[in-house]
Design an enzyme around this catalytic site. Structure first.
Site, short mmCIF file in Angstrom:
data_model
loop_
_atom_site.label_atom_id
_atom_site.label_comp_id
_atom_site.label_asym_id
_atom_site.label_seq_id
_atom_site.Cartn_x
_atom_site.Cartn_y
_atom_site.Cartn_z
N LYS A 273 0.85 -1.18 0.00
CA LYS A 273 0.00 0.00 0.00
C LYS A 273 0.90 1.25 0.00
O LYS A 273 1.61 1.52 0.96
CB LYS A 273 -0.88 0.02 1.26
N CYS B 186 12.90 11.51 7.35
CA CYS B 186 12.88 11.16 8.78
C CYS B 186 14.27 11.35 9.37
O CYS B 186 14.43 11.53 10.57
CB CYS B 186 12.37 9.75 9.00
N GLU C 104 8.33 16.07 16.36
CA GLU C 104 8.78 16.00 14.96
C GLU C 104 7.94 16.95 14.11
O GLU C 104 6.71 16.88 14.13
CB GLU C 104 8.64 14.58 14.44
N GLU D 9 9.16 1.51 11.37
CA GLU D 9 10.17 2.57 11.24
C GLU D 9 9.45 3.89 11.37
O GLU D 9 8.60 4.21 10.53
CB GLU D 9 10.85 2.49 9.86
#
Ligand SMILES: Cc1cc2nc3c(=O)[nH]c(=O)nc-3n(C[C@H](O)[C@H](O)[C@H](O)COP(=O)(O)OP(=O)(O)OC[C@H]3O[C@@H](n4cnc5c(N)ncnc54)[C@H](O)[C@@H]3O)c2cc1C
Length: 1003
Positions: A671, A786, A882, A752
């Site tokens: 996906k 990231c 973040e 992750e």
């Protein structure tokens, strides 16, 4: 030919005679420097430590720091009595030896630097003038990281020109003849000093910025009768420098001006092509110009850089090849003397004698060309050439010690190089006869075959040879595209045009090998709306699980070799479609060119690397050699893997997770992110073209909240590989922990997630490097990696020095549509991200100090201005959460202890970086920084498959390493099969290390 060689030997011997008549050490100052050079030539390890120490020394402010570093670099007992005594002395009397050492190293640098400033250098130039030696002056400076730096440089060049013109008004040409070709004032200019955003992919942009800065300098040079030379730097800048030279000197204003020159580097394989092109250009232009022929100063850099990026190496590998090419180009220059004035930049007496002999053969007056040598080197050769009646010019760098370090280190490398002429002649006393041999006779045939025929590159103008040093068992990455080549730039432009034509295309789901169109379409809107993907709902998700489950029985029993080959075929296809898919990424997620190419390269690497790893893991391996018993450790696939990928590496991460699933014998439902459906559909196409069997890989685009959640909880899904936000990741982790009725396996989850990555800048760091890499790590691809830097931690000793350069560097960034080559900051992915990041900026404004925010960003599209906050404290939201955008928080700390504490004080542990030149501090940070990927003295983004296995821990992830040796293990169930092989005490003697696969049972 023999006659020419005789003449070269005669002339060379004469130079040697003259050189030996005035014996002088290799370098003009004796003592400290001589001893260090002698030691460096004897001991490679010492040389490395010495050059590193020399590099850091000028930035150290206190004696104790100097002594500390001296200790760290040279405390090893193996470094001989000279250094040992120095270190010992330094420990006892630091206040004496610190300054003395700095004084000595300054002396060493000043040996190669002709003056601190224009006023200072005049004294040297005057002295040389009395020795009949001319000059060209070059300005030393730190790496230019901002337009403020570049403007300052341009002003310094202009000032230098004015002062030189004024001071040398009454100077005359040393030879008298042909003086009009050789103005007294000669300035050497480096283009990288005049524009901070040069990008090899975009020479037009560089020229558009450089030309306006150069024109005032050129105008003034013409008015005062001076000469301007464009120096040549690394290969990445070569085409831009050549293009700029031709462009500017074809302009009406400068077309008839003969006092412009450029450098050609004979160590480059394509230098002959470039020189011929320049000569042709010069003839069309109809005005004389000049070329300084050199071998080239960046040999180590070019070879290292090409090896790192997997590029064809632009330089020759054998020193005699460069020497021979220098001679070929010498002849070419002299044969075209009617349009080009030659300057030979060499200290090699053979190269010099060859130029003299060939000019003589052509009947050229020696006053029509010149020899150029570097300040502080080869004094006796300069004197000999003057005595022989040749024109000599000295290359004189001007500047302060700190910015002069890079130059100094290049000179030190040159003087101690095993291959160098100066070392051979003056340090090793190689005979004149040997040194005057024809370089063509010295080229080793084994390597001579690889494209060194006179230095001509392959027909496409590229270089054709790669260095081959990687051991066979090490994975060799696919090369990045080198956008310095014109044909790479053109291919990318073509691909962008082609992909643009396909905007609006629709893409199906692929389930069980069948293309499924649904009524509902998800638009892909960022930033230029290239297409639509069919949207899957629960029924399609169910169908996909069924298809995957059905295909598993056969695929799990398909030998690993076949599965590995599938991946390799896919890699080859992607290689072929590389530019096309890069272009799709540029449109769909707003990736700058080189970032998009990096993503495609990573996908190719994932395929090939995982194929290689599967071959390593696939065969059952004997655990121990024990008589009478065989135990084989091996793996089975887990079942159906559900892969959920993010949009920021829209092909690589999806490909990495899906291919790991497929090659290990699992069947996969992949996906893509809702924001990068087209990239996902393209990846599926590549897999299909490579021949992935029906049902083994199923492409299911749709909303994570609908099909994602459904499949995570599905009893027939055996594992989930997820990369994305912490919020979603934790939900998956939790949900997958619940065992559902009918479920066969405990679900394995690969998670992750994000990061709040920190970079620490030590008080002795190279500020230029730290700023350059921090800017790239924080703002490259809009900070949407990231791994991106979001907390810059500065030691207070260095705070002002870093900030002084950081803000102007951010202000110089190119923000714009990433379709344009060379853009570093594009739009963020979508409106939601745009709003979220703007909210964080507001939070930042309320918590900390807004130190910088770009003003000039495009009004249309989701452009967030690069933003920097200072006075940030570790507990503030902008230091903890973040943001995933171009927002950088700067934290000021007392010392390294506090820096490490702050860096580690977050929920995350993904990437981390450190800039330092203290070996002890580097070791400490290597050991103590809590991050899955720790980077020292480089950017904290850009992990390469196989080289930097990537992934974090704490709230950054479950501790898996994509692109690493253990990654595939997550997709496998380990088994051990043990057999007692004895029968009534009799056991076979031979037990093979590996055996055939134990394929899983038919399902
Ligand atoms: C006045 C002047 C200006 C200069 N300007 C520039 C400039 O703008 N840009 C620039 O790049 N250089 C420039 N240089 C050249 C450079 O800095 C070195 O001084 C020069 O390459 C040394 O060559 P040489 O002929 O004196 O010595 P040599 O000892 O004969 O040659 C050394 C050179 O050979 C080449 N070499 C070394 N090892 C190998 C190998 N294994 N295989 C192939 N080739 C090898 C390298 O180029 C090395 O520098 C300039 C030099 C001078 C003298």
């Amino acid at each position: 030919m023999r006659a020419r060689q005789n003449d070269i030997e005669r002339r060379g011997s004469r130079i040697f005679e003259l050189v030996d008549k005035h014996p002088e050490p290799l370098f003009s100052r004796a003592g400290f420097y001589q001893r260090l050079m002698a030691l460096s030539m004897r001991d490679e390890r010492f040389k490395v430590q010495l050059f590193r120490f020399v590099d850091v020394l000028p930035s150290l402010r206190h004696s104790r720091e100097i002594i500390g570093h001296l200790n760290e670099y040279f405390s090893d007992d193996g470094f001989g009595p000279f250094v040992g005594t120095g270190v010992h002395l330094a420990r006892i009397v630091p206040w004496v030896s610190g300054p003395i050492l700095r004084w000595n190293v300054s002396g060493m640098a000043h040996q190669f630097i002709a003056g601190k400033n224009p006023n200072d250098v005049i004294k040297t130039l005057r002295k040389r003038c009395s020795q009949k030696i001319g000059f060209t002056v070059d300005l030393l400076g730190e790496a230019v990281v901002s337009e403020a730096d570049a403007d300052e440089y341009a002003a310094r060049y202009l000032d230098l020109l004015e002062k030189l013109a004024r001071e040398t008004k009454n100077w005359t040409d040393p030879l008298g003849n042909n003086a009009e070709l050789f103005p007294v004032v000669n300035l050497s200019v480096k283009i990288s000093a005049l524009y901070s955003q040069i990008n090899p992919a975009d020479p037009a942009d560089a020229i558009a910025h450089l030309a306006p800065k150069l024109r005032p300098l050129l105008r003034r040079a013409r008015e005062v009768g001076a000469f301007i030379n464009f120096d040549m730097e690394s290969y990445a800048h070569k085409n831009t420098t050549l293009e700029l030279f031709k462009t500017i000197f074809t302009e009406g204003e400068f077309k008839n001006w003969p006092h412009a020159g450029i450098v050609i580097q004979a160590y480059l394989r394509d230098s002959e092509v470039n020189l011929r092109d320049l000569i042709e250009w010069g003839r069309k232009r109809g005005t004389r110009f000049a070329v300084r022929l050199v071998k080239g100063a960046y040999w180590d850099y070019e070879t290292t850089k090409s090896l790192q990026n997997g590029w064809d190496c632009p330089v020759y590998f054998q020193k005699p090849e460069s020497d021979a090419n220098f001679e070929t180009l010498t002849r070419l220059l002299l044969e075209n003397e009617s349009i080009v004035t030659a300057a030979f930049g060499s200290h090699n007496i053979r190269s010099i004698a060859h130029a003299q002999a060939f000019a003589n053969e052509l009947g050229l007056d020696p006053s029509r060309f010149e020899f150029q040598l570097l300040y502080g080197m080869a004094g006796p050769i300069k004197r000999a050439l003057v005595e022989m009646g040749y024109r000599v010019r000295e290359y004189c760098p001007v500047g302060e010690l700190l910015p002069g370090m890079a130059y100094l280190v290049r000179r030190l490398l040159e003087n101690t190089s095993n291959e160098g002429f100066l070392r051979a002649k003056f340090a090793e006393n190689v005979s004149a006869k040997e040194l005057l041999r024809d370089p063509r006779d010295l080229i080793k045939p084994a390597v001579a075959g690889i494209g060194n025929s006179g230095g001509i590159a392959s027909s496409d103008g590229k270089n054709s040879t790669s260095l081959d040093i990687a051991p066979a068992d090490v994975y060799r990455n696919s090369p990045l595209v080198n956008f310095a080549y014109k044909d790479s730039q053109e291919k990318m432009q073509d691909a962008l045009r082609e992909v643009r034509k396909r905007f609006g295309e629709k893409h199906p789901l692929v389930i069980g090998g069948e293309k499924i169109w649904t009524d509902q379409l998800t638009p892909s809107v960022n930033p230029s709306a290239p297409g639509y993907g069919s949207e899957a709902g629960i029924p399609e998700a169910e169908r996909a699980v069924k298809a995957a489950r059905e295909a598993f029985g056969k695929w799990s029993r398909t030998p690993f070799e076949e599965r590995a080959r599938l991946l390799e075929r896919a890699a080859d296809i992607l290689e072929r479609r590389r530019y096309e898919l890069s272009a799709v990424e540029v449109f769909e997620v707003g990736k700058p060119w080189n970032e998009a190419d990096g993503d495609i390269r990573e996908a190719i690497d994932f395929w090939r690397f995982y194929a290689q790893q599967m071959r390593r893991l696939g065969r059952p391996k004997l655990t121990q050699r024990v008589p009478g018993e065989d135990s084989y450790h091996h793996y089975w696939p887990r079942g159906v893997a559900f892969v959920i990928a993010p949009w920021n590496f829209p092909i690589a991460i999806l490909c990495g997770m899906a291919s790991a699933g497929v090659v290990t014998g699992n069947t996969v439902i992949m996906k893509p992110s809702e924001q990068s459906i087209v990239c996902g559909a393209m990846l599926m196409q590549v897999f299909e073209e490579a021949g992935v069997p029906s049902g083994v890989l199923n492409f299911l685009s749709g909303h994570g909240s609908v099909i994602g959640a459904h499949l995570v909880d599905h009893k027939d899904v055996d594992m989930i590989a997820f990369t994305g936000s912490r919020e979603v990741g934790l939900k998956i982790w939790e949900s997958a922990g619940i065992t559902r009725p009918g479920q066969r396996e405990l679900k394995r989850v690969i998670c992750e997630m994000g990061g709040k990555n920190a970079m620490i800048v030590d008080s002795d760091a190279d500020v230029g490097e730290a700023v350059g890499y921090s800017i790239y790590s924080a703002f490259g691809f809009q900070g949407q990696k990231c791994s991106a830097l979001s907390r810059l931690i500065l030691l207070q000793d260095n705070y002002d020095r870093v900030m002084e350069r950081l803000i102007p560097a951010a202000a110089s960034l190119r923000v714009g549509n990433p379709e344009e080559p060379g853009i570093m900051v594009g739009p963020v992915i979508d409106e939601a991200a745009y709003r979220r990041i703007l909210d964080y900026i507001e939070v930042g404004k309320s918590e900390a100090t807004l130190a910088y925010q770009a003003k000039d960003v495009p009004p249309q599209g989701y452009f967030i201005p690069p933003t920097i906050f200072t006075d940030v404290k570790p507990n503030m939201r902008i230091a903890r959460e973040e943001i995933f955008g171009p927002v950088l928080s700067v934290l000021r700390v007392r010392d390294l202890d506090e820096a490490i504490e702050v860096a580690n004080g977050t929920d995350y542990a993904l990437t981390g970086g450190f800039f330092s030149r203290s070996p002890a501090n580097i070791e400490r940070v290597k050991a103590q920084l809590e991050a899955g990927n720790v980077y020292i003295n480089r950017s904290c983004t850009g992990a390469i498959v196989g080289r930097h296995p990537f992934g974090g821990f704490k709230m950054s992830g479950s501790g898996t390493k994509a692109g690493g040796e253990d990654y595939l293990l997550q997709f496998l169930i380990p088994r051990v099969v043990t057999e007692n092989t004895t029968r009534h005490g009799f056991a076979p003697e031979e037990t093979p290390e590996y055996r055939d696969e134990f394929l899983p049972p038919q399902q």
